[in-house]
Design an enzyme around this catalytic site. Structure first.
Site, short mmCIF file in Angstrom:
data_model
loop_
_atom_site.label_atom_id
_atom_site.label_comp_id
_atom_site.label_asym_id
_atom_site.label_seq_id
_atom_site.Cartn_x
_atom_site.Cartn_y
_atom_site.Cartn_z
N ASP A 86 0.83 -1.20 0.00
CA ASP A 86 0.00 0.00 0.00
C ASP A 86 0.87 1.26 0.00
O ASP A 86 1.70 1.43 0.89
CB ASP A 86 -0.79 -0.02 1.32
CG ASP A 86 -2.26 0.21 1.12
OD1 ASP A 86 -2.66 0.58 0.00
OD2 ASP A 86 -3.00 -0.01 2.09
N LYS A 94 -0.57 -0.62 -4.29
CA LYS A 94 -1.98 -0.20 -4.23
C LYS A 94 -2.05 1.29 -3.93
O LYS A 94 -1.31 1.79 -3.07
CB LYS A 94 -2.74 -1.00 -3.17
CG LYS A 94 -4.21 -0.56 -3.04
CD LYS A 94 -5.04 -1.54 -2.27
CE LYS A 94 -4.99 -1.37 -0.77
NZ LYS A 94 -5.38 -0.03 -0.27
N GLU A 121 -14.13 -0.55 -1.36
CA GLU A 121 -14.35 -0.59 0.09
C GLU A 121 -15.66 0.10 0.50
O GLU A 121 -15.91 1.26 0.13
CB GLU A 121 -13.15 0.07 0.82
CG GLU A 121 -13.33 0.04 2.33
CD GLU A 121 -12.06 0.29 3.13
OE1 GLU A 121 -10.97 0.41 2.52
OE2 GLU A 121 -12.16 0.39 4.36
O1 KIV Z 1 -4.67 -1.04 4.20
C1 KIV Z 1 -5.52 -1.94 4.13
O2 KIV Z 1 -5.54 -2.88 4.93
C2 KIV Z 1 -6.51 -1.86 3.07
C3 KIV Z 1 -7.65 -2.82 3.13
C4 KIV Z 1 -8.69 -2.29 4.05
C5 KIV Z 1 -8.19 -3.10 1.80
O3 KIV Z 1 -6.42 -1.04 2.23
#
Ligand code: KIV
Length: 246
Positions: A81, A109, A173
């Site tokens: 992320d 992501k 989400e």
């Molecule tokens: O950071 C995370 O865990 C997420 C999930 C909620 C999809 O983005």
């Protein structure tokens, strides 16, 4: 797995499982369970570091978690992320995405639609995962989004734009089930839902919710498959008793 495998799972109606993990031990467990995709989520800020918001976590911390996950699950597709602010400018976004790839991620992501940054990362040949609907990095409320027509239409249009970038998948989400279904049917990219109904092409859950690792109230869409909180407290009590008994 590679990106094309997730597209072929979608075409063949095979659901994609994704779970967040942040360290080697749990990544190893998830790999043993043959989870399709691991997400080193910025929820690490909350569930690992005990912060209030995901926006507090740094690139450095996310890289440490990513390399730990890679060591624990060397054969599973890993998505990292991009933390808050790390994708605000295309040049910086590319540098940060490359740091994740060097740390062992297969894709990065990104929340929302910072188009220039997304394009710049794709141009470097790096796979992306989109994230639409509720965007925790910038959200002022954690209520469901996309309930009114205007909001739903905006998310739908964003999904179509992201689809054009051929992401490895798009996380949806906390949106209405019908919107999750409409998006999943309209685009080629696999959709991964978290509180987006049962018609998305896959599901993702935060590991600490799924395993019930904390005593806090869970989000309405979380589902638990174990009670690690109870098991852990019991184990610590047993250990303490064992020590006291010498
Ligand atoms: O950071 C995370 O865990 C997420 C999930 C909620 C999809 O983005």
């Amino acid at each position: 797995m590679v990106k094309e495998d997730f597209y072929s799972m979608k075409r063949n109606g095979k659901a994609i499982s994704m779970v967040t993990v942040y360290d080697a031990a749990f990544a190893r467990m998830a790999e043993a369970a043959e989870i399709d995709m691991l997400l080193v989520g910025d929820t690490a800020a909350n569930v690992v570091l005990g912060m209030d918001r995901t926006a507090g976590i740094s690139m450095e911390a996310m890289c440490i978690f990513t390399s730990a996950v890679k060591r624990g699950a060397p054969n599973t597709y890993i998505v990292s992320d991009m933390p808050f602010g790390s994708d605000s400018e295309p040049k910086i976004a590319v540098q940060n995405a490359m740091r994740f790839i060097e740390a062992g991620a297969n894709a990065v992501k990104i929340e929302g639609l910072p188009l220039e940054s997304l394009n710049a990362i794709r141009e470097k040949g790096i796979d992306i995962v989109g994230h639409l609907g509720l965007l925790p990095q910038t959200a002022t409320s954690f209520k469901q989004v996309g309930k009114n027509e205007e909001e739903a239409e905006k998310i739908f249009e964003q999904a179509k734009i992201l689809d054009g970038l051929e992401p490895c998948s798009i996380v949806l989400e906390h949106i209405p089930d019908l919107l999750g279904k409409k998006i999943s049917q309209a685009i080629n990219s696999p959709t991964i839902g978290i509180g987006a109904g049962k018609h998305t092409d896959g599901q993702v859950l935060v590991m600490h919710d799924l395993l019930r690792m904390h005593p806090f109230k869970l989000p309405p869409f979380a589902k638990t498959f174990a009670n690690f909180w109870e098991a852990g407290v019991n184990a610590f009590c047993n250990y303490k008793n064992w020590v006291n008994e010498k």
